[in-house]
Motif scaffolding. Structure first.
Motif, PDB file in Angstrom:
ATOM      1  N   PRO A  32       0.814  -1.222   0.000  1.00 53.48           N
ATOM      2  CA  PRO A  32       0.000   0.000   0.000  1.00 53.48           C
ATOM      3  C   PRO A  32       0.849   1.274   0.000  1.00 53.48           C
ATOM      4  O   PRO A  32       0.478   2.272  -0.640  1.00 53.48           O
ATOM      5  CB  PRO A  32      -0.806  -0.116   1.303  1.00 53.48           C
ATOM      6  N   ALA A  33       1.996   1.233   0.726  1.00 50.33           N
ATOM      7  CA  ALA A  33       2.868   2.412   0.773  1.00 50.33           C
ATOM      8  C   ALA A  33       3.396   2.751  -0.616  1.00 50.33           C
ATOM      9  O   ALA A  33       3.503   3.924  -0.985  1.00 50.33           O
ATOM     10  CB  ALA A  33       4.026   2.170   1.737  1.00 50.33           C
ATOM     11  N   LYS A  34       3.719   1.723  -1.412  1.00 44.65           N
ATOM     12  CA  LYS A  34       4.204   1.942  -2.773  1.00 44.65           C
ATOM     13  C   LYS A  34       3.124   2.552  -3.657  1.00 44.65           C
ATOM     14  O   LYS A  34       3.431   3.243  -4.641  1.00 44.65           O
ATOM     15  CB  LYS A  34       4.674   0.622  -3.378  1.00 44.65           C
ATOM     16  N   LYS A  35       1.878   2.291  -3.314  1.00 44.59           N
ATOM     17  CA  LYS A  35       0.763   2.828  -4.091  1.00 44.59           C
ATOM     18  C   LYS A  35       0.328   4.210  -3.611  1.00 44.59           C
ATOM     19  O   LYS A  35      -0.674   4.747  -4.097  1.00 44.59           O
ATOM     20  CB  LYS A  35      -0.419   1.859  -4.035  1.00 44.59           C
ATOM     21  N   GLY A  36       1.066   4.727  -2.638  1.00 44.84           N
ATOM     22  CA  GLY A  36       0.768   6.086  -2.170  1.00 44.84           C
ATOM     23  C   GLY A  36      -0.117   6.165  -0.950  1.00 44.84           C
ATOM     24  O   GLY A  36      -0.473   7.271  -0.503  1.00 44.84           O
ATOM     25  N   VAL A  37      -0.503   5.032  -0.395  1.00 41.09           N
ATOM     26  CA  VAL A  37      -1.343   5.035   0.811  1.00 41.09           C
ATOM     27  C   VAL A  37      -0.497   5.481   1.997  1.00 41.09           C
ATOM     28  O   VAL A  37       0.680   5.109   2.121  1.00 41.09           O
ATOM     29  CB  VAL A  37      -1.925   3.629   1.074  1.00 41.09           C
ATOM     30  N   ASP A  38      -1.074   6.269   2.877  1.00 40.66           N
ATOM     31  CA  ASP A  38      -0.367   6.727   4.076  1.00 40.66           C
ATOM     32  C   ASP A  38      -0.230   5.561   5.058  1.00 40.66           C
ATOM     33  O   ASP A  38      -1.195   5.162   5.711  1.00 40.66           O
ATOM     34  CB  ASP A  38      -1.134   7.876   4.732  1.00 40.66           C
ATOM     35  N   VAL A  39       0.995   5.014   5.136  1.00 43.12           N
ATOM     36  CA  VAL A  39       1.214   3.839   5.971  1.00 43.12           C
ATOM     37  C   VAL A  39       1.036   4.156   7.456  1.00 43.12           C
ATOM     38  O   VAL A  39       0.749   3.265   8.266  1.00 43.12           O
ATOM     39  CB  VAL A  39       2.618   3.250   5.694  1.00 43.12           C
ATOM     40  N   ALA A  40       1.204   5.420   7.829  1.00 42.02           N
ATOM     41  CA  ALA A  40       1.029   5.815   9.228  1.00 42.02           C
ATOM     42  C   ALA A  40      -0.406   5.560   9.689  1.00 42.02           C
ATOM     43  O   ALA A  40      -0.639   5.154  10.835  1.00 42.02           O
ATOM     44  CB  ALA A  40       1.394   7.290   9.413  1.00 42.02           C
ATOM     45  N   GLU A  41      -1.350   5.776   8.794  1.00 45.18           N
ATOM     46  CA  GLU A  41      -2.760   5.531   9.137  1.00 45.18           C
ATOM     47  C   GLU A  41      -3.022   4.040   9.316  1.00 45.18           C
ATOM     48  O   GLU A  41      -3.783   3.635  10.194  1.00 45.18           O
ATOM     49  CB  GLU A  41      -3.668   6.114   8.050  1.00 45.18           C
ATOM     50  N   ILE A  42      -2.391   3.246   8.462  1.00 46.63           N
ATOM     51  CA  ILE A  42      -2.569   1.784   8.575  1.00 46.63           C
ATOM     52  C   ILE A  42      -2.018   1.287   9.903  1.00 46.63           C
ATOM     53  O   ILE A  42      -2.669   0.521  10.618  1.00 46.63           O
ATOM     54  CB  ILE A  42      -1.859   1.060   7.413  1.00 46.63           C
ATOM     55  N   ILE A  43      -0.809   1.759  10.256  1.00 48.89           N
ATOM     56  CA  ILE A  43      -0.167   1.322  11.501  1.00 48.89           C
ATOM     57  C   ILE A  43      -0.948   1.791  12.721  1.00 48.89           C
ATOM     58  O   ILE A  43      -0.978   1.108  13.749  1.00 48.89           O
ATOM     59  CB  ILE A  43       1.291   1.837  11.552  1.00 48.89           C
ATOM     60  N   GLN A  44      -1.616   2.927  12.585  1.00 50.84           N
ATOM     61  CA  GLN A  44      -2.396   3.437  13.705  1.00 50.84           C
ATOM     62  C   GLN A  44      -3.502   2.453  14.102  1.00 50.84           C
ATOM     63  O   GLN A  44      -3.781   2.272  15.294  1.00 50.84           O
ATOM     64  CB  GLN A  44      -3.016   4.787  13.335  1.00 50.84           C
ATOM     65  N   TYR A  45      -4.093   1.814  13.092  1.00 51.95           N
ATOM     66  CA  TYR A  45      -5.181   0.871  13.367  1.00 51.95           C
ATOM     67  C   TYR A  45      -4.698  -0.588  13.448  1.00 51.95           C
ATOM     68  O   TYR A  45      -5.377  -1.432  14.045  1.00 51.95           O
ATOM     69  CB  TYR A  45      -6.260   0.999  12.283  1.00 51.95           C
ATOM     70  N   ALA A  46      -3.524  -0.847  12.872  1.00 51.45           N
ATOM     71  CA  ALA A  46      -2.963  -2.207  12.922  1.00 51.45           C
ATOM     72  C   ALA A  46      -1.469  -2.108  13.218  1.00 51.45           C
ATOM     73  O   ALA A  46      -0.640  -2.183  12.308  1.00 51.45           O
ATOM     74  CB  ALA A  46      -3.202  -2.935  11.598  1.00 51.45           C
ATOM     75  N   PRO A  47      -1.106  -1.913  14.484  1.00 51.20           N
ATOM     76  CA  PRO A  47       0.306  -1.741  14.857  1.00 51.20           C
ATOM     77  C   PRO A  47       1.163  -2.947  14.456  1.00 51.20           C
ATOM     78  O   PRO A  47       0.686  -4.083  14.419  1.00 51.20           O
ATOM     79  CB  PRO A  47       0.253  -1.602  16.388  1.00 51.20           C
ATOM     80  N   LEU A  48       2.412  -2.665  14.162  1.00 51.82           N
ATOM     81  CA  LEU A  48       3.369  -3.711  13.795  1.00 51.82           C
ATOM     82  C   LEU A  48       3.710  -4.552  15.025  1.00 51.82           C
ATOM     83  O   LEU A  48       3.868  -4.009  16.126  1.00 51.82           O
ATOM     84  CB  LEU A  48       4.636  -3.062  13.230  1.00 51.82           C
ATOM     85  N   GLU A  49       3.849  -5.867  14.840  1.00 51.46           N
ATOM     86  CA  GLU A  49       4.178  -6.776  15.945  1.00 51.46           C
ATOM     87  C   GLU A  49       5.186  -7.818  15.504  1.00 51.46           C
ATOM     88  O   GLU A  49       5.188  -8.246  14.345  1.00 51.46           O
ATOM     89  CB  GLU A  49       2.919  -7.496  16.452  1.00 51.46           C
ATOM     90  N   ILE A  50       6.051  -8.236  16.448  1.00 56.55           N
ATOM     91  CA  ILE A  50       6.956  -9.358  16.196  1.00 56.55           C
ATOM     92  C   ILE A  50       6.216 -10.642  16.563  1.00 56.55           C
ATOM     93  O   ILE A  50       5.498 -10.671  17.563  1.00 56.55           O
ATOM     94  CB  ILE A  50       8.228  -9.251  17.057  1.00 56.55           C
ATOM     95  N   PRO A  51       6.378 -11.704  15.784  1.00 58.64           N
ATOM     96  CA  PRO A  51       5.744 -12.981  16.144  1.00 58.64           C
ATOM     97  C   PRO A  51       6.133 -13.416  17.558  1.00 58.64           C
ATOM     98  O   PRO A  51       7.313 -13.415  17.908  1.00 58.64           O
ATOM     99  CB  PRO A  51       6.296 -13.957  15.096  1.00 58.64           C
ATOM    100  N   LYS A  52       5.145 -13.739  18.382  1.00 55.34           N
ATOM    101  CA  LYS A  52       5.420 -14.111  19.773  1.00 55.34           C
ATOM    102  C   LYS A  52       6.310 -15.350  19.869  1.00 55.34           C
ATOM    103  O   LYS A  52       7.139 -15.456  20.768  1.00 55.34           O
ATOM    104  CB  LYS A  52       4.104 -14.348  20.512  1.00 55.34           C
ATOM    105  N   LEU A  53       6.100 -16.287  18.956  1.00 59.22           N
ATOM    106  CA  LEU A  53       6.939 -17.488  18.962  1.00 59.22           C
ATOM    107  C   LEU A  53       8.411 -17.119  18.843  1.00 59.22           C
ATOM    108  O   LEU A  53       9.271 -17.733  19.483  1.00 59.22           O
ATOM    109  CB  LEU A  53       6.547 -18.419  17.816  1.00 59.22           C
TER     110      LEU A  53
END
Length: 206
Positions: free
Chosen positions: A90-111
């Protein structure tokens, strides 16, 4: 350790049976010597059973670690697909990635993060592999904090996500090397050589 004890006891029994130094005692106290040898034979059986159990337990634990690392790699692959599909594309297509992260924060796999405190990892990981794991894990956590930071620009978040994506692959490569060694596909020296290359790549991509 137990094998050495078994070998030592067997040699001692052979010595007792064959040595001419005990001919006199053997003639007068033959039953006592036989009883003593039978006791030693019992200990031989005991230590042999302990040795066999240790070997089988070791094999089983390594197999369990391989299963854990396989599952962790699948989790890392899922994170790769999620990072690419949800953030980077989405970022490559011009979507504001900050908005995406606001609703779906980045996470490391718990395993993956839980490997640091897993006893199988501490018992069976090569020291160089564990060092590479710690480097990857620490950097992934740094990238997650940076990407989720509210005051970071979308451009900065995208760059961080690209590094995060690269580190997911590096983390998977470290695990894969451990899997190969544990399965007997590569030697410890071969793995260490590959780990040195990976560690350099990890350090250069920080």
């Amino acid at each position: 350790m137990y094998i050495l004890i078994v070998i030592a006891l067997i040699l001692f029994v052979v010595f007792l049976i064959n040595t001419s130094l005990l001919d006199g005692f053997r003639a007068k106290r033959g039953r006592t010597l036989e009883f003593f040898i039978s006791i030693i034979s019992t200990f031989i059986g005991f230590f042999f059973a302990l040795s066999l159990n240790t070997i089988l337990t070791d094999i089983n634990q390594k197999q369990n670690l391989v299963k854990l690392l396989d599952a962790t790699n699948l989790s890392l692959e899922n994170s790769e697909m999620k990072t690419k599909g949800m953030y980077l594309n989405p970022a490559k297509k011009g979507v504001d990635v900050a908005e995406i992260i606001q609703y779906a924060p980045l996470e490391i796999p718990k395993l993956y993060t839980n490997l640091e405190t897993n006893t199988l990892v501490s018992d069976y990981f090569l020291s160089n592999a564990f060092q590479a794991y710690i480097l990857c894990n620490d950097n992934l956590q740094t990238f997650v904090k940076g990407a989720n930071a509210a005051n970071a620009s979308a451009e900065k978040k995208t760059k961080i996500l690209e590094k995060y994506f690269a580190y997911l692959s590096l983390a998977k490569q470290v695990n894969t090397l451990e899997i190969k060694r544990l399965n007997g596909d590569i030697s410890e020296s071969d793995e260490n050589q590959e780990l040195q290359k990976l560690t350099k790549e990890i350090m250069n991509n920080q």
